[in-house]
Design a protein around this motif. Structure first.
Motif, PDB file in Angstrom:
ATOM      1  N   THR A 168       0.848  -1.064   0.045  1.00 24.03           N
ATOM      2  CA  THR A 168      -0.004  -0.076  -0.071  1.00 24.03           C
ATOM      3  C   THR A 168       0.861   1.164  -0.075  1.00 24.03           C
ATOM      4  N   HIS A 169       1.763   1.341   0.912  1.00 21.53           N
ATOM      5  CA  HIS A 169       2.657   2.450   1.225  1.00 21.53           C
ATOM      6  C   HIS A 169       3.780   2.594   0.004  1.00 21.53           C
ATOM      7  N   SER A 170       4.255   1.884  -0.334  1.00 18.49           N
ATOM      8  CA  SER A 170       5.656   1.884  -1.667  1.00 18.49           C
ATOM      9  C   SER A 170       4.925   1.788  -2.951  1.00 18.49           C
ATOM     10  N   GLY A 171       3.735   0.987  -3.077  1.00 18.94           N
ATOM     11  CA  GLY A 171       3.348   0.678  -4.409  1.00 18.94           C
ATOM     12  C   GLY A 171       3.948  -0.445  -5.054  1.00 18.94           C
ATOM     13  N   GLN A 172       5.090  -1.027  -4.432  1.00 18.94           N
ATOM     14  CA  GLN A 172       5.969  -1.801  -4.882  1.00 18.94           C
ATOM     15  C   GLN A 172       5.302  -3.324  -4.868  1.00 18.94           C
ATOM     16  N   SER A 173       5.612  -4.138  -6.035  1.00 16.87           N
ATOM     17  CA  SER A 173       5.325  -5.603  -5.816  1.00 16.87           C
ATOM     18  C   SER A 173       6.213  -6.197  -4.787  1.00 16.87           C
ATOM     19  N   VAL A 174       5.375  -6.972  -3.947  1.00 18.23           N
ATOM     20  CA  VAL A 174       6.324  -7.727  -2.722  1.00 18.23           C
ATOM     21  C   VAL A 174       6.015  -9.149  -3.001  1.00 18.23           C
ATOM     22  N   VAL A 175       7.088  -9.974  -2.994  1.00 18.22           N
ATOM     23  CA  VAL A 175       6.749 -11.397  -3.124  1.00 18.22           C
ATOM     24  C   VAL A 175       6.957 -11.931  -1.508  1.00 18.22           C
ATOM     25  N   VAL A 176       5.732 -12.648  -1.116  1.00 18.71           N
ATOM     26  CA  VAL A 176       6.031 -13.244   0.156  1.00 18.71           C
ATOM     27  C   VAL A 176       5.941 -14.810   0.083  1.00 18.71           C
ATOM     28  N   LYS A 177       7.091 -15.204   1.026  1.00 13.86           N
ATOM     29  CA  LYS A 177       7.252 -16.803   0.841  1.00 13.86           C
ATOM     30  C   LYS A 177       6.939 -17.204   2.380  1.00 13.86           C
ATOM     31  N   PRO A 178       5.700 -17.831   2.443  1.00 18.14           N
ATOM     32  CA  PRO A 178       5.231 -18.402   3.954  1.00 18.14           C
ATOM     33  C   PRO A 178       5.521 -19.815   4.055  1.00 18.14           C
ATOM     34  N   VAL A 179       5.833 -19.901   5.426  1.00 15.94           N
ATOM     35  CA  VAL A 179       5.982 -21.319   6.069  1.00 15.94           C
ATOM     36  C   VAL A 179       5.064 -21.144   7.328  1.00 15.94           C
ATOM     37  N   VAL A 180       4.437 -22.294   7.481  1.00 13.46           N
ATOM     38  CA  VAL A 180       3.340 -22.138   8.933  1.00 13.46           C
ATOM     39  C   VAL A 180       4.013 -23.269  10.067  1.00 13.46           C
ATOM     40  N   PHE A 181       3.816 -22.689  11.078  1.00 16.89           N
ATOM     41  CA  PHE A 181       4.532 -23.347  12.201  1.00 16.89           C
ATOM     42  C   PHE A 181       3.285 -23.506  13.370  1.00 16.89           C
TER      43      PHE A 181
ATOM     44  N   LEU B 264       2.164 -17.763  10.711  1.00 14.24           N
ATOM     45  CA  LEU B 264       2.738 -17.773   9.384  1.00 14.24           C
ATOM     46  C   LEU B 264       4.099 -17.036   9.705  1.00 14.24           C
ATOM     47  N   LEU B 265       5.337 -17.711   9.218  1.00 15.20           N
ATOM     48  CA  LEU B 265       6.726 -17.010   9.280  1.00 15.20           C
ATOM     49  C   LEU B 265       6.564 -16.544   7.680  1.00 15.20           C
ATOM     50  N   CYS B 266       6.358 -15.385   7.281  1.00  9.43           N
ATOM     51  CA  CYS B 266       6.710 -14.749   5.929  1.00  9.43           C
ATOM     52  C   CYS B 266       7.759 -13.990   5.592  1.00  9.43           C
ATOM     53  N   ARG B 267       8.655 -14.626   4.582  1.00  6.11           N
ATOM     54  CA  ARG B 267       9.872 -13.872   4.419  1.00  6.11           C
ATOM     55  C   ARG B 267       9.379 -12.964   2.997  1.00  6.11           C
ATOM     56  N   LEU B 268       9.693 -11.755   3.058  1.00  8.72           N
ATOM     57  CA  LEU B 268       9.174 -10.625   2.102  1.00  8.72           C
ATOM     58  C   LEU B 268      10.572 -10.485   1.210  1.00  8.72           C
ATOM     59  N   ALA B 269      10.188 -10.095  -0.143  1.00  6.11           N
ATOM     60  CA  ALA B 269      11.505  -9.553  -0.996  1.00  6.11           C
ATOM     61  C   ALA B 269      10.765  -8.707  -2.098  1.00  6.11           C
TER      62      ALA B 269
ATOM     63  N   ALA C 168      15.626 -21.830  11.094  1.00  8.70           N
ATOM     64  CA  ALA C 168      15.566 -22.644   9.856  1.00  8.70           C
ATOM     65  C   ALA C 168      15.030 -22.138   8.511  1.00  8.70           C
ATOM     66  N   SER C 169      14.232 -21.014   8.789  1.00  9.08           N
ATOM     67  CA  SER C 169      13.726 -20.507   7.279  1.00  9.08           C
ATOM     68  C   SER C 169      14.666 -19.622   6.588  1.00  9.08           C
ATOM     69  N   VAL C 170      15.522 -18.876   7.488  1.00 11.58           N
ATOM     70  CA  VAL C 170      16.160 -17.571   6.925  1.00 11.58           C
ATOM     71  C   VAL C 170      17.269 -18.247   5.822  1.00 11.58           C
ATOM     72  N   ASP C 171      17.479 -17.476   4.724  1.00  5.50           N
ATOM     73  CA  ASP C 171      18.317 -17.969   3.740  1.00  5.50           C
ATOM     74  C   ASP C 171      19.847 -17.882   4.191  1.00  5.50           C
ATOM     75  N   GLN C 172      19.989 -17.016   5.184  1.00  6.25           N
ATOM     76  CA  GLN C 172      21.222 -16.718   5.384  1.00  6.25           C
ATOM     77  C   GLN C 172      21.795 -17.860   6.535  1.00  6.25           C
ATOM     78  N   ALA C 173      23.380 -18.086   6.266  1.00 11.78           N
ATOM     79  CA  ALA C 173      23.933 -19.142   7.154  1.00 11.78           C
ATOM     80  C   ALA C 173      24.393 -18.539   8.390  1.00 11.78           C
ATOM     81  N   ILE C 174      23.815 -19.001   9.791  1.00 11.32           N
ATOM     82  CA  ILE C 174      23.800 -18.455  10.847  1.00 11.32           C
ATOM     83  C   ILE C 174      24.451 -19.432  11.867  1.00 11.32           C
ATOM     84  N   VAL C 175      25.383 -18.735  12.728  1.00 14.89           N
ATOM     85  CA  VAL C 175      26.033 -19.614  13.660  1.00 14.89           C
ATOM     86  C   VAL C 175      25.990 -18.847  15.027  1.00 14.89           C
TER      87      VAL C 175
END
Lengths: 135, 135
Positions: free
Chosen positions: A96-109, A117-122, B24-31
């Protein structure tokens, strides 16, 4: 028993400190969202910067508010469907704020009886670079 | 009081689950490394893969063992010095198993009375790409 309690407390504080430093230090933009409420449970500065909204304002707000193209119900459904896909499910949304297309990669735990949902945004334009860096 | 205890327990379990899923989910290698002992407290699969050693074998071992060019004392000193540098301190090391040059970006934090180094690892050849993705 007092010592055991204090050791438990110390262990917990160490875990909390690890969690906080990890969330703050990773380059990736990260948002934790409650499946039940659709609200943001936690977020890092990288995600706040990507969405163009301050982290303090994002925490507790509906994740769907950060995007112009989904209601909370639709967004959570899209994200949950993406977690079921065979490999690397993604949802592309308009911030909404930046107008950019954001890709969300979710995993659920599961955490303490609820689903998160853990969402990684790019940014969509960064996706190729990000995948390369992850390889 | 029982309810308060149980709520505390639930909160802790939720934090632990968040920490685990994030690591577990981040792309970066973490120690995570203890400053006092030089041993690895926790590590993700991305780091295990980069170092060419299984995560289970890395946990509890001396971080210096993963590299061919520093003793534990030297390694911790290098990493601590890097955390003091004005911007983005880095230490470049040679991974024992893969023979690759690995760049380590450390930050230090306090957790339960001890100091822990959070180290972000990358292959030297990936550094430019990683910085771009982080921007």
């Amino acid at each position: 028993a007092q010592i055991a309690l204090e050791q438990g407390y110390e262990t917990r504080r160490e875990f909390d400190a690890r969690y906080r430093s990890l969330l703050a230090s990773v380059d990736q933009a990260i948002v934790f969202v409650s499946v039940q409420t659709g609200r943001i449970e936690d977020v890092n500065e990288a995600a706040a910067s990507l969405l163009g909204i301050k982290a303090a304002a994002l925490k507790g707000s509906a994740f769907a508010n950060a995007f112009s193209d989904r209601s909370t119900g639709e967004l959570i459904e899209s994200l949950m469907n993406a977690t079921l896909s065979e490999e690397d499910g993604r949802v592309t949304l308009r911030a909404t704020h930046s107008g950019q297309s954001v890709v969300v990669k979710p995993v659920v735990f599961r955490a303490g009886g609820q689903r998160i949902l853990l969402c990684r945004l790019a940014q969509e334009s960064d996706i190729v670079t990000t995948s390369d860096a992850a390889a």
